[in-house]
Design an enzyme around this catalytic site. Structure first.
Site, PDB file in Angstrom:
ATOM      1  CD  GLU A  78      -3.047   0.993   0.141  1.00 49.43           C
ATOM      2  OE1 GLU A  78      -3.000   0.019  -0.425  1.00 49.43           O
ATOM      3  OE2 GLU A  78      -3.804   2.155  -0.046  1.00 49.43           O
ATOM      4  CG  ASP A  79       1.720   2.779   3.354  1.00 45.26           C
ATOM      5  OD1 ASP A  79       0.539   3.029   2.705  1.00 45.26           O
ATOM      6  OD2 ASP A  79       1.684   2.458   4.630  1.00 45.26           O
TER       7      ASP A  79
END
Ligand code: MN
Length: 712
Positions: A78-79
């Site tokens: 996600e990051d």
């Protein structure tokens, strides 16, 4: 700098009691450190702390190695730049799936909702997770975020706290992970009602300090067990803050009115000892009737086993729980206990057998509270036949797994379905036949000028609700179109089945079908077929049977209707003369309905001609007499029809069979070749009336190759 954090993490792993491969854990932790490098948490600490803490929480629940590695990587997809494929390649497809699952759950938007919607959301999370370990990682992730929530903005604190209370704590509860559930609830309460939370914390401290009775009771229990030689661990426990809060709120009670603030827990070795201890406690204190619960004989759906009793001492009420070590382990860890076993810390464990035993128990014991929910929770693919998707506003819609976006549109609202012109899944325009995945955000594009649903949709949608709504629309909006469509469809199918309604009384043929479906007219039937309420395949067999029966009736001689007596001279009343002989003229052959005139013959009565008959021209007016047709049904009259046609081998056969089907008696028939290859057929037939003759002529005109039919 990360070195210390990672070493500390690995230290925890070694002390966890689970045999993890330290090299693999170190590699994953170092990879996470590298990927999250430079990122900081709101607290200002390096981001790496978060995945490491999540991993530690999961280790305390004895989760397996794949789960721990996935938890270390749970935020990298996600990051950071890392993809699911990278994780699969570097670690394993299993770990990549777990990380991907957590990433997807993180994308679900949550806004506070009604209870039913929250329940759907919880189910959606479970359905999306596919693997309970994904939920475990998500819960651990949430727990660490809650522990460090103070660094967030006020809005975010409140939102996360409500979400935790409504979604994640109930999930933890269902999985039977009581510790995690309680900590989630307590930390959430701290942000939802900080004042209420502080009050209870203070009250509990004061209560604890002032309550020497509590220590005395504990001593009494210890001594009584020692006297009986029962080896036991005694725990005393204060209710969790949130459960006190809930009780005060729900039952409108003050803090000192809550009697089961304290509970004692006695943990023994064997199940039989549980019952011995229960007896001892009931000797020692006064049992409160109706408060004994035997969860050993009847475990809770989440496998929880214990004996519970409430007793009083010096007017003070408290609860005592008795259980074995094994029961205690399951109660504390819930579903996670399963992984502790699988990771091999304990050799062979009968837990698996126990799990299947619990399952069997649940199957037969349907009155166990929440059993159904538990089964759905445990077998996470139990939602295989359902799909959970949401509207852009976050409302969750549950549909049959094969549903299309059209089903979704109708599930939102009938009008949304009827005005639908397109759909987007996760922001991308898709086809109307598109299926949806759990967690998809689906948006329906509508237009007031859409023109309504298409008939094909009936074949595309999967849910009966959508089908019914589409049919409803067609029924209402398109009656004319439905009639046309229905008639065309039915005609086609009847032709295939060799049913020719022209051969029989159409009304009689359809009457039974109409009454079966409660319809009034044939148009109603066509309309019903048109919008799909009546299926042709259901009515066709009946039509076939009735049709052939009707045809048989016509052709079987013994069943033929007795023909009425023919009075070819009757049917005409001569106005001024009684009982005279009346004959119909052979030249113009009048039939009922024709304008007629009587001609008084010499010695042969009255001959009836058509008023326009050329033979009457120049006749002395005195020999003409007024006549009129008598009204009579069963009278037959001769009439002649001239028929021009292109000749072919079976032309005459077609003509005769048409006449036979109409029950027309043929008196005479002649045929003549005409100059251009046509033929002229003159038919002398019997009819009831002029209008009857017209019907016959019409029917003959429809025959193939017939050019013209006229009265001669
Ligand atoms: Mn996280």
């Amino acid at each position: 700098m990360y070195e210390t954090l990672i070493n500390e993490f690995l230290q925890t792993a070694e002390e966890s009691g689970v045999r993890y491969n330290t090299d693999k854990l170190r590699d994953a932790a170092e990879f996470a450190a590298e990927m999250h490098h430079g990122q900081l948490r709101k607290s200002g600490e390096p981001y790496l702390i978060h995945p490491l803490e999540v991993g530690k929480i999961l280790m305390s629940y004895g989760m397996d190695e794949a789960c721990i590695i996935a938890s270390l990587l749970h935020d990298v997809v996600e990051d950071t730049e890392v993809t699911k494929e990278d994780v699969a390649q570097r670690y394993s497809p299993e770990i990549a799936e777990l990380v991907d699952g957590v990433t997807k759950l993180g994308r679900i938007n949550y806004t506070s909702k009604e209870e039913q919607q929250v329940e759907n959301l919880r189910k959606m999370l479970l359905a999306m997770a596919k693997d309970i370990r994904v939920i475990m990682i998500k819960l651990a992730d949430r727990l660490h975020n809650m522990r460090t929530l103070e660094y967030q903005t006020e809005d975010k604190k409140r939102m996360k706290a409500i979400e935790t209370l409504e979604v994640y704590a109930p999930l933890a509860h269902r999985l039977g992970i009581q510790n995690l559930k309680s900590e989630l609830e307590d930390t959430a309460l701290k942000y939802i009602d900080p004042i209420g939370y502080e009050e209870i914390v203070n009250d509990l401290e004061v209560f604890h300090e002032n309550n020497e009775r509590f220590t005395r009771i504990k001593k009494m229990i210890t001594e009584s067990l020692e006297r009986e030689g029962i080896k036991a661990t005694i725990e005393s426990r204060i209710k969790h803050i949130y459960s006190i809060y809930r009780k005060m709120f729900k039952q409108n009670k003050e803090f000192d009115e809550i009697y089961d603030l304290y509970a004692f827990r006695i943990i023994v070795d064997k199940t039989t000892e549980c019952y011995n201890v229960l007896g001892l406690m009931h000797d020692l204190f006064t049992a409160i009737p109706g408060r004994l619960k035997d969860y050993i004989a009847t475990p809770k759906p989440n496998m929880y086993q214990s004996l519970h009793t409430t007793v009083s001492f010096e007017g003070y009420l408290f609860e005592i729980q008795v259980r074995t070590q094994e029961m205690h382990r399951i109660a504390e860890l819930g579903i996670a206990a399963h992984w502790k076993y699988k990771t091999g810390r304990i050799g062979k464990d009968p837990l698996d057998e126990k799990l299947s035993w619990v399952r069997k128990l649940l199957e037969v014991q349907s009155d166990v509270n929440d059993a159904d929910d538990f089964m759905k929770t445990f077998k996470i693919d139990l939602f295989a036949d359902q799909v959970f998707v949401s509207t852009p506003k976050g409302d969750i819609i549950t549909l049959h797994a094969d549903s299309t976006v059209i089903d979704f549109a109708y599930a939102i609202h009938t009008q949304v379905g009827n005005k639908m012109i397109g759909a987007k899944i996760n922001g991308r325009i898709v086809e109307l036949t598109s299926r949806m995945q759990n967690g998809d955000v689906v948006e329906i594009l509508t237009s007031d000028t859409s023109g309504g649903p298409s008939r094909d949709w009936l074949n595309l949608v999967k849910t009966n609700e959508a089908k019914a709504k589409i049919r409803q629309w067609f029924k209402k909006e398109k009656r004319e179109e439905n009639i046309q469509q229905g008639r065309a469809d039915l005609d086609r199918e009847m032709r295939r089945s060799l049913i020719n309604v022209a051969n029989v009384d159409e009304k009689e043929l359809f009457a039974p079908i109409l009454s079966r479906y409660g319809l009034e007219t044939q148009d109603d039937l066509y309309a019903a077929i048109g919008y799909g309420a009546v299926s042709i395949s259901k009515i066709l067999p009946k039509l076939k049977v009735d049709y052939s029966r009707m045809i048989r009736k016509q052709t079987e001689p013994e069943q033929q209707v007795v023909r009425p007596v023919r009075k070819t001279t009757g049917g005409v009343v001569v106005d001024d003369i009684d009982n005279c002989l009346v004959r119909l003229a052979g030249c113009c052959v009048p039939v009922p309905g024709d304008e007629i005139v009587g001609f008084i013959t010499r010695g042969n009565g009255v001959t009836v001609h058509q008023a326009s008959c050329p033979h009457l021209k120049g006749i002395e007016p005195g020999r003409l007499v007024k006549v009129h047709w008598e009204e009579a049904e069963n009278e037959y009259f001769n009439a002649a029809l001239t028929l021009d046609a292109l000749n072919r081998i079976d032309l005459m056969a077609d003509i005769s069979s048409a006449l036979a089907q109409m029950h027309i008696m043929t008196r005479g028939l002649s045929m003549q070749q005409m100059p251009h290859g046509d033929v002229r057929v003159v038919l002398n037939i019997e009819v009831h009336s002029l209008s009857h003759l017209e019907i016959v002529a019409k029917r003959l005109r429809k025959l193939k190759d017939v050019l013209k039919v006229e009265r001669s």
